[in-house]
Structure formats: structure tokens, C-alpha cells
Design an enzyme around this catalytic site. Structure first.
Site, short mmCIF file in Angstrom:
data_model
loop_
_atom_site.label_atom_id
_atom_site.label_comp_id
_atom_site.label_asym_id
_atom_site.label_seq_id
_atom_site.Cartn_x
_atom_site.Cartn_y
_atom_site.Cartn_z
N GLY A 191 -23.64 33.28 -23.68
CA GLY A 191 -24.34 34.16 -24.61
C GLY A 191 -24.47 35.55 -24.03
O GLY A 191 -23.80 35.91 -23.06
N GLY B 162 -25.59 35.39 -20.26
CA GLY B 162 -24.58 34.93 -19.31
C GLY B 162 -24.12 33.52 -19.61
O GLY B 162 -24.26 33.02 -20.73
N VAL C 45 -23.94 29.36 -19.27
CA VAL C 45 -24.88 28.24 -19.15
C VAL C 45 -24.11 27.01 -18.68
O VAL C 45 -23.05 26.68 -19.22
CB VAL C 45 -25.58 27.94 -20.48
CG1 VAL C 45 -26.63 26.84 -20.29
CG2 VAL C 45 -26.23 29.20 -21.04
N LYS D 31 -28.84 28.70 -16.49
CA LYS D 31 -28.30 29.92 -17.10
C LYS D 31 -28.17 31.00 -16.03
O LYS D 31 -29.14 31.35 -15.36
CB LYS D 31 -29.21 30.38 -18.24
CG LYS D 31 -28.64 31.52 -19.05
CD LYS D 31 -29.28 31.63 -20.43
CE LYS D 31 -30.73 32.03 -20.38
NZ LYS D 31 -31.26 32.32 -21.73
N ASP E 126 -35.67 38.15 -31.40
CA ASP E 126 -34.27 37.73 -31.53
C ASP E 126 -34.19 36.32 -32.10
O ASP E 126 -33.45 35.48 -31.59
CB ASP E 126 -33.58 37.81 -30.16
CG ASP E 126 -32.06 37.80 -30.29
OD1 ASP E 126 -31.55 38.15 -31.37
OD2 ASP E 126 -31.39 37.42 -29.31
#
Length: 463
Positions: free
Chosen positions: A87, A90, A92, A113, A208
């Protein structure tokens, strides 16, 4: 005189050294800390703040501080075979914590992550995750187990969510279709998480909210994740927070995009978009559709108030297996959440009450009629059915919606050749399995973890 630049090591030296960890708290209960004592992200950026590193250490006492070596062991050296996804933050990875890795940490599967130093997010987003999820505990927020902060490396360790995220379950081509009650259950869980954040003494704006940030466990309980863009809401006489516009296209509230003014109502708008995705089975932005249908809100919102038009936009994959009154109320709720005027949107507490009431409607059809088509030449089965003569004269061998077998049609001149073609295709299909099931029957028989005919209580939890 220029202000001295605040470095990460001056802000968070505690992450550069090991620390003993107490036993984990009971995750089944909501651990809502006294908000007057909760540290906020703004406390770390305010030079006049009396914040000390000991305050930060006390607030994050529930988190484990991992070494990079430990996380390499957990993920087998960040192996490609352990890769889960990627994502804005970074990459996962899936990991396995062994029994005796460290005291007070049980053996479990985790998600690790890793911050991409060249990605769109950076140190601030990593710190936001640690600050918010290190202090806020709720059954509909993903559980942050710990973090790693060594040199330039920034990593986060979460509980592992078996069913991935809502975006995968709702839109991936080869995923099973989410049934109506499961969709409402997911919406309720996400609403509870947002309501919890908004009702804090120091409100938290998630900023978000989108389908890919709603994680699902093995029972499809929803949990909010990825708090990198979260921020503290307005306090006292303030009406909004002014920030740099960040988020995801298609989910961000219009007033936030145009002015940078952020309120809890901005989250309500984003929730309305996800609720609309659940109702329609469409993405918020889809460039593969005709131009007027690419923006989901722009296309669908005018039809949400009209019960007759609503049927046109509901997810066709549901095949009518949803509560008619429940769908109408959910559509009206989405309509109000997506209002252009933020003051016209309902607070998340009201959104939650409306969604919980939808589960009380019991007019959800179980599924379409289930009929087993017998193989050709099996006269014994035909006799047992008691419909042998009718089926013998019926070239299609199909039942109507009421489960009755079609009566033989009278042949007309010129009709023989077409009928012959149908019989030919019928023979080609006969080599395959002729059983036709409803989705409910399949889930019940196979015991799918995605959905089973649960009975829900008022709050959407299994009895």
C-alpha cells in the site's frame, strides 16, 4: 532566529532501545483510556508542549518493541512467499511469532508492515500509527502488537486478519459474493470503529476511510486499519482542522478537497461512499465503465431516494436476496452521508443506530428454488420424482420459479430443427454435474467461512 529542526531521534529516542513489556490487556473489551491523559500527535510537534519521553513511554506501555532481527526471523527474512500486499505505507508480510520469542507475547500469526522509504508516506505516518493505535483499543480497530525503530527502519506488527480487506472481498473477480447480511455486518463494524474515534474526549479524524482499509477476520468482523493519515480533531471552540489535502480519490469529502477543512463529517462522507459500494458492488471510481457511471457517487446518489430506481443500482450479484426495506433504509442513509453540505450529514452515532435497525428486518429471501436435474436415461429417478411423463416430453428439463415442471409445448411447423439443436446442447451438458444450488445451500453444505446462516442479534454479532 530560526527554530531548530526537530529530529526523529529527539522525538522518539525510546524506540531506539529495548523496553520490557507487560502482559497484553484483554482485547475482548474496549479499553478507552482517559482522553485527558492520552497523548495526541500534535503534542509531539508542539515545541511548547511539556511532553517528556517518560510520558510517551507510559502511554505506549502496551506495545512490544521488536528488533529488526526478530522481525526477519518472524517473516523468514521477509520472504516473497510471506508477501501479503502493498500500500501507500509499504509492503506487508505474514509472520509467525513463536511461543518463547519474548515474555508476555503468545504464539500467533501476525502481519508485519514495512515502511517504504521511497513511498508516498514517511516517518510522520509511521509515528501516527504508533501514537493512535498504541493508545486506542477497540474491537473494531485493528490491534497493533508492536513496532520496530532501528536506524532508518520503521516497521509495524499487527494482528493477522484472515479474510484480508473489504476491497478484496467485494471487488476481486474470483472472490465469493458477499451476502446481504454479511455486508450489513461489515458496515456496522466499521461504523462502530468510526463512532468510537469521533466520540473520544480528544476526537480522532480517520481521514482515509475506504474499502481497502477495512480489514476482516475469519468471521468477517470489520476492523479499521492504517492510521497513518489520522489526525486529532478540533477541540474547544474550533470548528475544523486545516490540513494538507491527503487521502484517496473517490472517498474524500468535497469540502475537504476544496478548502482543506477537516471535520468528523469528512469521515461520514467517506463512510457513505463505502456503504454505497456495499449496496452497488461497484468501486467508487471505475474508469472501465461508461463515462457517466465512472464516478459512483455522482451516478448513483440521485437514485438512492427513489425505491423504483434503487433496484437498478443494487448489486446484481445479490440476485434479489436482500431485505427490500433494509436496502431502502441503507440507501437513504448513504444519501444523507453523501450530502454536499457537511452539516446535513448524520453523526456516526446516528449512522450506527440506523444500520443496527436494518438487521431487525427478516424479509431476506433464503435463496432461489433449488432443483436437481436428473441425468438422462435414469428412469428410476424419474419415477421417484413422480413427474416422469412431463419431464420426458419437456426438452429443457427445467422447472419454473414455483418449482413446477414446464408443460410440453405444442410443436409447430418449422419448429423441429430448433428443438433438435436444443436437444443437442442438452446432451453436451449432460456429462457435467446437473445439480443447481442456491448460494445459501452451498454455504450451508460446504461450511464456508465467508458466510453461514448465522442468526444475528441487534448489534450484528453472532449469537
Amino acid at each position: 532566529m530560526a527554530l531548530k529542526k526537530i529530529t526523529w531521534k529527539s522525538l522518539l529516542p525510546i524506540c531506539l532501545k529495548s523496553q520490557k513489556n507487560p502482559k497484553d490487556p484483554d482485547k475482548s473489551n474496549v479499553s478507552k483510556q482517559n482522553s485527558l491523559l492520552r497523548l495526541s500527535l500534535s503534542d509531539l510537534s508542539n515545541r511548547s508542549s511539556p511532553l517528556s519521553m517518560s510520558d510517551l513511554s507510559i502511554s505506549l506501555v502496551n506495545l512490544h518493541i521488536f528488533t529488526l532481527t526478530e522481525l526477519k526471523e518472524i517473516t523468514h527474512g521477509f520472504s516473497k512467499s510471506y508477501y501479503l500486499g502493498e500500500g501507500g505505507f509499504g509492503t506487508v508480510y505474514k509472520g509467525f511469532v513463536k511461543e518463547k520469542l519474548r515474555p508476555a507475547l503468545k504464539a500467533q500469526v501476525v502481519a508485519v508492515k514495512m515502511l517504504d522509504l521511497d513511498g508516498t508516506q514517511g516517518h510522520r505516518e509511521w509515528l501516527a500509527e504508533v501514537i493512535f493505535l498504541g493508545q486506542l483499543r477497540h474491537r473494531h480497530l485493528v490491534n497493533l502488537i508492536g513496532y520496530c525503530c532501528e536506524d532508518e527502519h520503521r516497521l509495524l506488527v499487527y494482528e493477522y486478519m484472515e479474510n484480508g480487506n473489504l476491497d478484496e472481498q467485494l471487488f476481486k473477480k474470483y472472490s465469493s459474493v458477499l451476502p446481504w447480511l454479511t455486508r450489513m455486518k461489515i458496515a456496522i463494524g466499521a461504523a462502530r470503529g468510526l463512532a468510537f474515534l469521533h466520540e473520544e474526549e480528544k476526537p480522532v479524524i480517520y481521514r482515509d476511510f475506504k474499502a481497502s482499509n477495512v480489514l476482516l477476520d475469519s468471521d468477517n468482523n470489520a476492523k479499521l486499519s492504517d492510521f497513518g493519515l489520522a489526525t486529532d480533531g478540533p477541540e474547544g471552540d474550533e470548528t475544523h482542522v486545516t490540513t494538507r489535502v491527503m487521502g484517496t480519490k473517490g472517498y474524500a469529502a468535497p469540502e475537504y478537497i476544496s478548502t482543506g477543512h477537516l471535520t468528523t463529517m469528512s469521515d461520514v462522507y467517506s463512510f457513505g461512499v463505502v456503504l454505497l459500494e456495499l449496496l452497488t458492488g461497484r468501486r467508487s471510481v471505475d474508469k472501465t465503465r461508461p463515462s457517466r457511471e465512472q464516478d459512483l457517487v455522482e451516478w448513483a446518489r440521485p437514485m438512492l431516494k427513489d425505491a423504483h430506481k434503487l433496484e437498478r443500482i443494487l448489486d446484481p450479484r445479490l440476485e434479489g436476496r436482500y431485505s427490500t426495506e433494509g436496502a431502502r433504509r441503507a440507501a437513504l442513509l448513504a444519501y444523507h452521508c453523501l450530502s454536499i453540505n457537511p452539516k446535513s450529514r448524520p453523526p456516526m452515532a446516528n449512522v450506527l443506530k440506523t444500520l443496527e435497525a436494518i438487521l431487525d428486518f427478516d424479509d431476506v429471501p433464503v435463496g432461489p428454488f433449488v432443483y436437481i436435474v436428473p441425468s438422462e436415461g435414469n428412469a428410476n429417478d424419474l419415477e421417484k420424482c413422480g413427474k416422469g411423463n412431463e419431464l420426458k416430453n419437456n426438452d429443457y428439463g427445467e422447472g419454473n420459479e414455483e418449482g413446477e415442471v414446464k408443460k410440453p409445448e405444442k410443436r409447430v411447423k418449422g419448429h423441429h430443427r430448433r428443438r433438435k439443436g436444443h436437444r443437442h446442447r442438452h446432451k453436451l451438458r449432460s456429462s457435467r454435474s446437473r445439480a443447481v444450488f442456491s448460494d445459501s445451500a452451498l454455504y450451508s453444505t460446504l461450511g464456508s467461512s465467508l458466510y453461514s446462516p448465522w442468526k444475528f442479534d441487534k448489534l450484528g454479532e453472532e449469537k
